[in-house]
Design a protein around this motif. Sequence first.
Motif, PDB file in Angstrom:
ATOM      1  N   THR A 148      44.619 -68.505  17.536  1.00  0.00           N
ATOM      2  CA  THR A 148      45.777 -69.365  17.741  1.00  0.00           C
ATOM      3  C   THR A 148      46.952 -68.584  18.300  1.00  0.00           C
ATOM      4  OG1 THR A 148      47.322 -70.912  16.675  1.00  0.00           O
ATOM      5  CG2 THR A 148      46.571 -69.056  15.356  1.00  0.00           C
ATOM      6  N   GLU A 149      47.814 -69.301  19.005  1.00  0.00           N
ATOM      7  CA  GLU A 149      49.087 -68.753  19.474  1.00  0.00           C
ATOM      8  C   GLU A 149      50.128 -69.852  19.385  1.00  0.00           C
ATOM      9  OE1 GLU A 149      49.160 -66.162  22.952  1.00  0.00           O
ATOM     10  OE2 GLU A 149      50.837 -67.356  23.726  1.00  0.00           O
ATOM     11  N   PHE A 150      51.284 -69.519  18.818  1.00  0.00           N
ATOM     12  CA  PHE A 150      52.342 -70.516  18.654  1.00  0.00           C
ATOM     13  C   PHE A 150      53.677 -69.802  18.466  1.00  0.00           C
ATOM     14  CE2 PHE A 150      50.725 -69.428  14.524  1.00  0.00           C
ATOM     15  CZ  PHE A 150      51.796 -69.497  13.646  1.00  0.00           C
ATOM     16  N   ALA A 151      54.754 -70.560  18.413  1.00  0.00           N
ATOM     17  CA  ALA A 151      56.094 -69.986  18.308  1.00  0.00           C
ATOM     18  C   ALA A 151      56.329 -69.400  16.920  1.00  0.00           C
ATOM     19  CB  ALA A 151      57.142 -71.049  18.616  1.00  0.00           C
ATOM     20  N   HIS A 203      53.523 -74.656  15.587  1.00  0.00           N
ATOM     21  CA  HIS A 203      54.955 -74.653  15.272  1.00  0.00           C
ATOM     22  C   HIS A 203      55.515 -76.072  15.140  1.00  0.00           C
ATOM     23  CE1 HIS A 203      54.683 -74.119  19.744  1.00  0.00           C
ATOM     24  NE2 HIS A 203      55.506 -75.151  19.730  1.00  0.00           N
ATOM     25  N   TRP A 204      54.740 -77.084  15.534  1.00  0.00           N
ATOM     26  CA  TRP A 204      55.155 -78.472  15.357  1.00  0.00           C
ATOM     27  C   TRP A 204      54.671 -79.063  14.032  1.00  0.00           C
ATOM     28  CZ3 TRP A 204      58.874 -80.721  17.832  1.00  0.00           C
ATOM     29  CH2 TRP A 204      59.196 -80.341  19.134  1.00  0.00           C
ATOM     30  N   ALA A 238      46.707 -83.067  11.668  1.00  0.00           N
ATOM     31  CA  ALA A 238      45.941 -81.865  11.323  1.00  0.00           C
ATOM     32  C   ALA A 238      46.043 -81.517   9.839  1.00  0.00           C
ATOM     33  CB  ALA A 238      46.410 -80.682  12.161  1.00  0.00           C
ATOM     34  N   ALA A 239      47.113 -81.937   9.202  1.00  0.00           N
ATOM     35  CA  ALA A 239      47.259 -81.656   7.768  1.00  0.00           C
ATOM     36  C   ALA A 239      46.268 -82.456   6.928  1.00  0.00           C
ATOM     37  CB  ALA A 239      48.683 -81.962   7.319  1.00  0.00           C
ATOM     38  N   CYS A 240      45.732 -83.546   7.501  1.00  0.00           N
ATOM     39  CA  CYS A 240      44.851 -84.442   6.743  1.00  0.00           C
ATOM     40  C   CYS A 240      43.418 -84.453   7.252  1.00  0.00           C
ATOM     41  CB  CYS A 240      45.399 -85.866   6.792  1.00  0.00           C
ATOM     42  SG  CYS A 240      47.107 -86.045   6.258  1.00  0.00           S
ATOM     43  N   TYR A 241      43.143 -83.805   8.359  1.00  0.00           N
ATOM     44  CA  TYR A 241      41.819 -83.880   8.986  1.00  0.00           C
ATOM     45  C   TYR A 241      40.748 -83.273   8.080  1.00  0.00           C
ATOM     46  CZ  TYR A 241      38.051 -83.009  12.356  1.00  0.00           C
ATOM     47  OH  TYR A 241      36.843 -82.969  13.011  1.00  0.00           O
ATOM     48  N   ARG A 242      39.636 -83.983   7.947  1.00  0.00           N
ATOM     49  CA  ARG A 242      38.494 -83.489   7.177  1.00  0.00           C
ATOM     50  C   ARG A 242      37.205 -83.811   7.934  1.00  0.00           C
ATOM     51  NH1 ARG A 242      42.103 -81.293   5.252  1.00  0.00           N
ATOM     52  NH2 ARG A 242      42.722 -81.094   3.052  1.00  0.00           N
ATOM     53  N   TRP A 267      60.899 -77.317  13.702  1.00  0.00           N
ATOM     54  CA  TRP A 267      59.833 -76.357  13.970  1.00  0.00           C
ATOM     55  C   TRP A 267      59.509 -75.444  12.791  1.00  0.00           C
ATOM     56  CZ3 TRP A 267      63.916 -76.699  17.763  1.00  0.00           C
ATOM     57  CH2 TRP A 267      63.574 -77.490  18.859  1.00  0.00           C
ATOM     58  N   TYR A 268      58.260 -75.040  12.749  1.00  0.00           N
ATOM     59  CA  TYR A 268      57.772 -74.041  11.792  1.00  0.00           C
ATOM     60  C   TYR A 268      57.652 -72.721  12.555  1.00  0.00           C
ATOM     61  CZ  TYR A 268      54.171 -71.501   9.108  1.00  0.00           C
ATOM     62  OH  TYR A 268      53.444 -70.552   8.432  1.00  0.00           O
ATOM     63  N   HIS A 269      58.512 -71.758  12.226  1.00  0.00           N
ATOM     64  CA  HIS A 269      58.548 -70.483  12.930  1.00  0.00           C
ATOM     65  C   HIS A 269      58.389 -69.337  11.925  1.00  0.00           C
ATOM     66  CE1 HIS A 269      61.084 -72.351  16.451  1.00  0.00           C
ATOM     67  NE2 HIS A 269      59.789 -72.514  16.629  1.00  0.00           N
ATOM     68  N   PRO A 270      57.162 -69.018  11.509  1.00  0.00           N
ATOM     69  CA  PRO A 270      56.966 -67.979  10.501  1.00  0.00           C
ATOM     70  C   PRO A 270      57.020 -66.576  11.096  1.00  0.00           C
ATOM     71  CG  PRO A 270      54.850 -68.795  11.202  1.00  0.00           C
ATOM     72  CD  PRO A 270      55.883 -69.617  11.939  1.00  0.00           C
ATOM     73  N   SER A 271      57.252 -65.603  10.237  1.00  0.00           N
ATOM     74  CA  SER A 271      57.155 -64.206  10.636  1.00  0.00           C
ATOM     75  C   SER A 271      55.690 -63.775  10.620  1.00  0.00           C
ATOM     76  CB  SER A 271      57.956 -63.321   9.681  1.00  0.00           C
ATOM     77  OG  SER A 271      57.339 -63.318   8.397  1.00  0.00           O
TER      78      SER A 271
END
Length: 259
Positions: free
Chosen positions: A137-140, A113-114, A94-98, A169-173
């Motif tokens: 979106t919904e994630f941890a 979060h992955w 997903a970081a590279c999708y265009r 994991w990426y768990h932002p506030s």
Amino acid sequence: MEQDSFSMNKSAFSQPNSYTQNVHSLLVTPSISLLSLLQPSSGERILDVGCGNGVLTAQIAATGAITTGIDLSEESIAQAKANYPELDIQIVDAACYRTQERYDAIFSHAALHWMADAPAVVKTMQLALKQGGRLVTEFAGKGNTKILLDAVREELVVRGYTWEGRNPWYHPSVGEFASLLEQHEFQVLFIQQTDSLRPLKQGVRKWLCSFAHHLFRDIGADEQESIMEVVEKKVEPQLCLEGQWHLDISRLRVVAIKA
């Protein structure tokens, strides 16, 4: 046990836009599903980021929307293609999708979060959306499984191991993720963090084993067992209630539009 934290851009709801008006009315119902917030309709192009086994992608497609699902897991994509051969499902980071053709909406459930490079993923979503397109979106979020992860970290440090690089994991506030979206030209309509204790069917030992390749990657099997035994005993007073194991779960739910 739940605690909710809300942050809304109320001015967004004053726009003459049927989607924002409809979402505003739905948000008064806390149990509303994420797909209901997406409000897919026939003919819309919708991208499912982190589509996994394709179940939700198929549900979106059933509304008549034209869907594309992307996921980096070859195993998940193989399963999705086997179950839903009619869907456009791709193995993509997903970081590279265009894409050349823009989407009306982007949906992502339990996936962000992955994705460690969150700025790159948000950039992907910003570029993929039409002007005024929506992100649901919904994630941890921040604090997810904190009790358990803190206990693991403390035990590793006691044994002379470093914690750096073990948490995948990426768990932002709420503030961190809202700010990231705004930096990429999104207008946040709604962002909510919900914290709860969720029953864990197989206990914390099984959960720890599932992620041992991240948490204990350079540690021998015998010592892993020793660490997990100590951690299990340490968290038992907080996470084992009336004989039932739980996880302390934090979820971010977000609705935004590309400004």
